[in-house]
Design an enzyme around this catalytic site. Structure first.
Site, PDB file in Angstrom:
ATOM      1  N   LYS A  46       0.804  -1.237   0.000  1.00  0.00           N
ATOM      2  CA  LYS A  46       0.000   0.000   0.000  1.00  0.00           C
ATOM      3  C   LYS A  46       0.829   1.274   0.000  1.00  0.00           C
ATOM      4  O   LYS A  46       0.357   2.341   0.400  1.00  0.00           O
ATOM      5  CB  LYS A  46      -1.028   0.036   1.167  1.00  0.00           C
ATOM      6  N   HIS A 101       7.555  -7.011  -2.240  1.00  0.00           N
ATOM      7  CA  HIS A 101       7.277  -6.532  -0.882  1.00  0.00           C
ATOM      8  C   HIS A 101       8.259  -7.160   0.117  1.00  0.00           C
ATOM      9  O   HIS A 101       8.104  -6.982   1.327  1.00  0.00           O
ATOM     10  CB  HIS A 101       5.863  -6.925  -0.441  1.00  0.00           C
ATOM     11  N   SER A 131      -5.144   2.822   3.870  1.00  0.00           N
ATOM     12  CA  SER A 131      -5.274   2.217   2.544  1.00  0.00           C
ATOM     13  C   SER A 131      -5.457   0.703   2.672  1.00  0.00           C
ATOM     14  O   SER A 131      -6.313   0.101   2.015  1.00  0.00           O
ATOM     15  CB  SER A 131      -4.012   2.549   1.733  1.00  0.00           C
TER      16      SER A 131
END
Ligand code: A3P
Length: 288
Positions: A46, A101, A131
């Site tokens: 995010k 990530h 988010s």
């Protein structure tokens, strides 16, 4: 089985959604042969991942729109750790751009011996949390976030995808990668997208003209990406991602946390983050 266990893999202390990740995909990532001219955009979830999936192909192709108009974001700049990579890796043209990530310590061994460049995108964790809270509501393959207050605890304790935000940031800020790594913030990109694209282009030695930079910035605007079905996940079945519930490209702004945190939640959040970053030799680019 709890909803978290049902929907996520727990490996090495980190949670990964089972829909997109598997033991095999994580093994594939571990054994992935990173090439010297690969480019990796690294984000905590995010923080602007799909934005980088839009920007990088345009920068690397001198502003040519073909990739963003013909290839879905997940295939044009695939995730290193997701199942999809194995199926499309042979179609990627060099220089390859990937997103990940992963915290630094989970990068494949070949990354460490390569010259691959890294763009680390950082975002204010309060906005990340907001988010992510909405993302958990629209992505049915993710577990129920609970109340906002409960989700704050989950986030601070690292019981969320890819663990604690502070661990992620620390791992990459401490990495000794010299001029192989560039740090940029989501906030910089919102504030001045052409200047951010210029920095990325210079870092990747792409030598783009001002006119091309301006055109790329127009194509990567929030508004434009919202209308490109290859960039906004509207091609994914509603069964998995319900854009009617909350669009993936939700607000695209900075400071939405002000509409969500109450003063007690803010104090709790800030004290944990400050404590966990105490003694680090980098400072946050925004006041928390
Ligand atoms: P919000 O939910 O705050 O709107 P990721 O791709 O890492 O999952 O991050 C998603 C976040 O990046 C969402 O934030 C999304 O709206 C935002 N984003 C994606 N493209 C953007 C753009 N072109 N401009 C501004 N924000 C963008």
């Amino acid at each position: 089985m709890s909803s978290t266990e049902e929907k996520n893999l727990l490996l090495g202390g980190l949670l990964y959604p089972k829909e997109t990740h598997s033991v095999e995909s994580l093994k594939f990532a571990r054994e992935f042969k990173v090439k010297d001219d690969d480019i990796l955009a690294v984000t905590y979830p995010k923080s602007g991942t799909i934005w980088m999936q839009e920007i990088l192909p345009l920068v690397l192709n001198g502003g040519d729109l073909t990739p963003i108009n013909t290839i879905p974001n997940w295939d044009r700049v695939p995730w290193l750790e997701e199942k999809r990579l194995e199926q499309i890796v042979d179609q990627l043209k060099s220089p390859r751009a990937l997103v990940t990530h992963f915290p630094f310590n989970l990068m494949p061994p070949s990354f460490h011996t390569s010259k691959a460049k890294v763009i680390y995108v950082m975002r204010n964790p309060k906005d990340i949390l907001v988010s992510s809270y909405y993302f958990h509501q629209m992505a049915t393959f993710l577990d129920d976030p609970g109340t906002f207050d409960e989700f704050i605890d989950k986030f601070l304790e690292g019981r969320v995808l890819f663990g604690k935000w502070t661990d992620h940031v620390k791992s990459w800020r401490r990495a000794k990668l010299g001029d192989r790594i560039m740090f940029i913030t989501y906030e910089d990109m919102v504030q001045d997208l052409p200047a951010s694209i210029r920095r990325i282009s210079d870092f990747l030695c792409c030598n783009l003209s001002e006119e091309v930079i301006q055109n790329i910035a127009k194509c990567c605007s929030f508004k434009k990406m919202k209308t490109n079905p290859l960039s906004n996940f509207s091609l994914v079945s509603k069964e998995y991602m319900n854009n009617d519930k909350s669009p993936f490209l939700r607000k695209g702004t900075t400071g939405d946390w002000k509409n969500h945190f109450d003063s007690q939640q803010l104090t709790r959040f800030e004290s944990v983050i400050h404590k966990e970053l105490e003694g680090e030799d980098f400072s946050l680019p925004w006041s928390l």
